[in-house]
Design an enzyme around this catalytic site. Sequence first.
Site, PDB file in Angstrom:
ATOM      1  N   GLY A 241       0.766  -1.247   0.000  1.00  0.00           N
ATOM      2  CA  GLY A 241       0.000   0.000   0.000  1.00  0.00           C
ATOM      3  C   GLY A 241       0.788   1.283   0.000  1.00  0.00           C
ATOM      4  O   GLY A 241       0.220   2.363  -0.223  1.00  0.00           O
ATOM      5  N   PRO A 276       4.762  -4.975  -0.838  1.00  0.00           N
ATOM      6  CA  PRO A 276       4.762  -3.756  -1.655  1.00  0.00           C
ATOM      7  C   PRO A 276       4.690  -4.069  -3.145  1.00  0.00           C
ATOM      8  O   PRO A 276       5.288  -5.033  -3.608  1.00  0.00           O
ATOM      9  CB  PRO A 276       6.116  -3.115  -1.319  1.00  0.00           C
ATOM     10  CG  PRO A 276       6.990  -4.257  -0.942  1.00  0.00           C
ATOM     11  CD  PRO A 276       6.110  -5.331  -0.353  1.00  0.00           C
ATOM     12  N   GLY A 277       3.955  -3.274  -3.877  1.00  0.00           N
ATOM     13  CA  GLY A 277       3.890  -3.411  -5.327  1.00  0.00           C
ATOM     14  C   GLY A 277       4.255  -2.087  -5.977  1.00  0.00           C
ATOM     15  O   GLY A 277       5.366  -1.890  -6.474  1.00  0.00           O
ATOM     16  N   ARG A 278       3.316  -1.159  -5.883  1.00  0.00           N
ATOM     17  CA  ARG A 278       3.467   0.147  -6.526  1.00  0.00           C
ATOM     18  C   ARG A 278       4.768   0.858  -6.164  1.00  0.00           C
ATOM     19  O   ARG A 278       5.439   1.434  -7.021  1.00  0.00           O
ATOM     20  CB  ARG A 278       2.288   1.033  -6.084  1.00  0.00           C
ATOM     21  CG  ARG A 278       2.183   2.366  -6.789  1.00  0.00           C
ATOM     22  CD  ARG A 278       1.127   3.237  -6.105  1.00  0.00           C
ATOM     23  NE  ARG A 278      -0.151   2.576  -5.968  1.00  0.00           N
ATOM     24  CZ  ARG A 278      -1.111   2.591  -6.887  1.00  0.00           C
ATOM     25  NH1 ARG A 278      -0.947   3.254  -7.999  1.00  0.00           N
ATOM     26  NH2 ARG A 278      -2.268   1.958  -6.671  1.00  0.00           N
ATOM     27  N   TYR A 319      -9.755   5.792 -12.256  1.00  0.00           N
ATOM     28  CA  TYR A 319      -9.910   6.558 -11.024  1.00  0.00           C
ATOM     29  C   TYR A 319      -9.327   7.958 -11.085  1.00  0.00           C
ATOM     30  O   TYR A 319      -8.821   8.462 -10.098  1.00  0.00           O
ATOM     31  CB  TYR A 319      -9.431   5.853  -9.751  1.00  0.00           C
ATOM     32  CG  TYR A 319      -8.595   4.608  -9.841  1.00  0.00           C
ATOM     33  CD1 TYR A 319      -9.174   3.374  -9.535  1.00  0.00           C
ATOM     34  CD2 TYR A 319      -7.251   4.649 -10.166  1.00  0.00           C
ATOM     35  CE1 TYR A 319      -8.402   2.214  -9.564  1.00  0.00           C
ATOM     36  CE2 TYR A 319      -6.489   3.491 -10.195  1.00  0.00           C
ATOM     37  CZ  TYR A 319      -7.069   2.282  -9.885  1.00  0.00           C
ATOM     38  OH  TYR A 319      -6.324   1.136  -9.899  1.00  0.00           O
ATOM     39  N   CYS A 345     -12.540   5.112 -28.229  1.00  0.00           N
ATOM     40  CA  CYS A 345     -13.823   5.817 -28.356  1.00  0.00           C
ATOM     41  C   CYS A 345     -14.628   5.760 -27.058  1.00  0.00           C
ATOM     42  O   CYS A 345     -15.647   5.081 -26.956  1.00  0.00           O
ATOM     43  CB  CYS A 345     -14.610   5.315 -29.554  1.00  0.00           C
ATOM     44  SG  CYS A 345     -14.906   3.570 -29.540  1.00  0.00           S
ATOM     45  N   GLU A 346     -14.122   6.440 -26.071  1.00  0.00           N
ATOM     46  CA  GLU A 346     -14.795   6.649 -24.780  1.00  0.00           C
ATOM     47  C   GLU A 346     -14.417   8.059 -24.343  1.00  0.00           C
ATOM     48  O   GLU A 346     -13.238   8.421 -24.398  1.00  0.00           O
ATOM     49  CB  GLU A 346     -14.252   5.690 -23.707  1.00  0.00           C
ATOM     50  CG  GLU A 346     -14.431   4.226 -23.954  1.00  0.00           C
ATOM     51  CD  GLU A 346     -15.841   3.728 -23.689  1.00  0.00           C
ATOM     52  OE1 GLU A 346     -16.554   4.354 -22.868  1.00  0.00           O
ATOM     53  OE2 GLU A 346     -16.229   2.731 -24.312  1.00  0.00           O
ATOM     54  N   TYR A 374       0.374  -1.102 -12.132  1.00  0.00           N
ATOM     55  CA  TYR A 374      -1.026  -1.058 -12.564  1.00  0.00           C
ATOM     56  C   TYR A 374      -1.156  -0.349 -13.910  1.00  0.00           C
ATOM     57  O   TYR A 374      -2.150   0.307 -14.187  1.00  0.00           O
ATOM     58  CB  TYR A 374      -1.915  -0.413 -11.472  1.00  0.00           C
ATOM     59  CG  TYR A 374      -1.706  -1.070 -10.129  1.00  0.00           C
ATOM     60  CD1 TYR A 374      -2.241  -2.320  -9.854  1.00  0.00           C
ATOM     61  CD2 TYR A 374      -0.904  -0.466  -9.148  1.00  0.00           C
ATOM     62  CE1 TYR A 374      -2.004  -2.953  -8.634  1.00  0.00           C
ATOM     63  CE2 TYR A 374      -0.665  -1.101  -7.927  1.00  0.00           C
ATOM     64  CZ  TYR A 374      -1.219  -2.331  -7.685  1.00  0.00           C
ATOM     65  OH  TYR A 374      -0.986  -2.967  -6.488  1.00  0.00           O
TER      66      TYR A 374
HETATM   67  C1  PLP Z   1      -3.508  -7.915  -0.464  1.00  0.00           C
HETATM   68  C2  PLP Z   1      -2.675  -6.938  -1.209  1.00  0.00           C
HETATM   69  N1  PLP Z   1      -1.368  -6.877  -0.926  1.00  0.00           N
HETATM   70  C3  PLP Z   1      -0.544  -6.010  -1.566  1.00  0.00           C
HETATM   71  C4  PLP Z   1      -1.046  -5.150  -2.526  1.00  0.00           C
HETATM   72  C5  PLP Z   1      -0.083  -4.214  -3.204  1.00  0.00           C
HETATM   73  O1  PLP Z   1      -0.406  -2.915  -2.956  1.00  0.00           O
HETATM   74  P1  PLP Z   1       0.560  -1.746  -3.459  1.00  0.00           P
HETATM   75  O2  PLP Z   1       0.806  -1.959  -4.899  1.00  0.00           O
HETATM   76  O3  PLP Z   1      -0.238  -0.525  -3.199  1.00  0.00           O
HETATM   77  O4  PLP Z   1       1.794  -1.806  -2.630  1.00  0.00           O
HETATM   78  C6  PLP Z   1      -2.406  -5.167  -2.848  1.00  0.00           C
HETATM   79  C7  PLP Z   1      -2.960  -4.221  -3.837  1.00  0.00           C
HETATM   80  O5  PLP Z   1      -3.909  -3.543  -3.621  1.00  0.00           O
HETATM   81  C8  PLP Z   1      -3.244  -6.095  -2.169  1.00  0.00           C
HETATM   82  O6  PLP Z   1      -4.537  -6.171  -2.459  1.00  0.00           O
END
Ligand code: PLP
Length: 415
Positions: A241, A276-278, A319, A345-346, A374
Amino acid sequence: MPSTGFVHANQELVCDGVPLSEIADREGTPLYVYSASEIRSRFHAIDHAFGGYPHALHYALKANSTFAVAKLLRTLGSAADANSVWEIELARRAGFAVSDIVFTGVGKSSAELECAVPLGLKAINVESAGELARVEAIAERLGRPARVAVRVNPDIDARSHPHISTGLKINKFGVAVETARELFGSIRARPFLTLVAIHVHIGSQVTSLAPLRGAARFVAGLTEELQRNGLPLEYVDVGGGLGIPYDGSDIVSPGEYVSALVEEVRPTGLPIVCEPGRSIVGPAAVLVARVIDRKPRNALSEFVVIDAGMTELLRPALYNAFHRIEPLRSRPGAAREYEIVGPVCESSDVVGRDRTLPAVEVGDLVAIRDTGAYGSAMASNYNRRPLPPEVMVDAGHWRVIRRRQTLDDMLSLET
Ligand SMILES: Cc1ncc(COP(=O)(O)O)c(C=O)c1O
């Protein structure tokens, strides 16, 4: 030694020493370009911030599961957070051991659980009493206990966009704390379930520390409660997150975030699992697009139509997400007001609303920044647009890590 990441050099936007225009001229547009050095340094920034505190970073594949990206993170020592059996399989092919994969997600189908339970993953993060029972039934049939974590909904406001906030009671994720306590009580007497952790995840693109700290405090507190009641756990899963500064504003840093996690979880004496992802891949890519048209919009501004839109990058349409947009090479002269739109076309296919940019002409190249998370992961074939190619730049060299999709690729699935 070339500069790393995305920087301006000789009036051009350059990635790890390579001008983006060089790659776009060879591979065409739209096109994703990743910086390997940026992925490395972002992973290490979070990883090293833990100091000696035991932890595992489970990179959230949902943010970007392009194979080369997953493999790069594996070589850095990352573990994985998978959100479907297909992400699990991709992670395994990228070299992640099953003992380094957690399986999350609010809707795991029976078919997915039938695949996942026998694998012996680090944990299946269950999201309901029903799912726990389904996992248990499969484990019993196999004669081997399943390792589970229970995702608890802490009812904490992540103060992010409502579509990516997951930690409030009104959201579909996890179980309420009262239900969780009942499940924890029952698990003691269920021999085919091994509870290894409690899991929280309050949402994505969280930019202030308080909600992240609050979630860690919540899950650590609940973990301590179980420890006092004689239910030992193996680790504390604080989810992902951590946000990134899309508009350049001052937000919580990886170091501040990790310090807060460690402070909150230390009393449990357990390792931290973080997903972590983002924050790892978001700033590590740009989407390069070409201006294909210009036309008047109103007295003050023009529409600029580019060849990337909601099919390549859904976030602005989905979003109203903000991404910086800039020409790869700035033309001299006064800046202008533009509405930067995609070709789909949106009417929602607007990539940048009311932007002030150096003047652009048809044929110019622009970079849409911070699109590593994402971005390509959410791309679609709407309007029969092919998935764009992806390029990884590393130490002054670049290579295509995914070629552009063709119509034949799409039609190969159809009869
Ligand atoms: C359970 C869970 N873990 C980790 C993540 C990764 O989140 P982020 O990319 O915001 O770090 C998500 C994405 O929403 C998630 O649903």
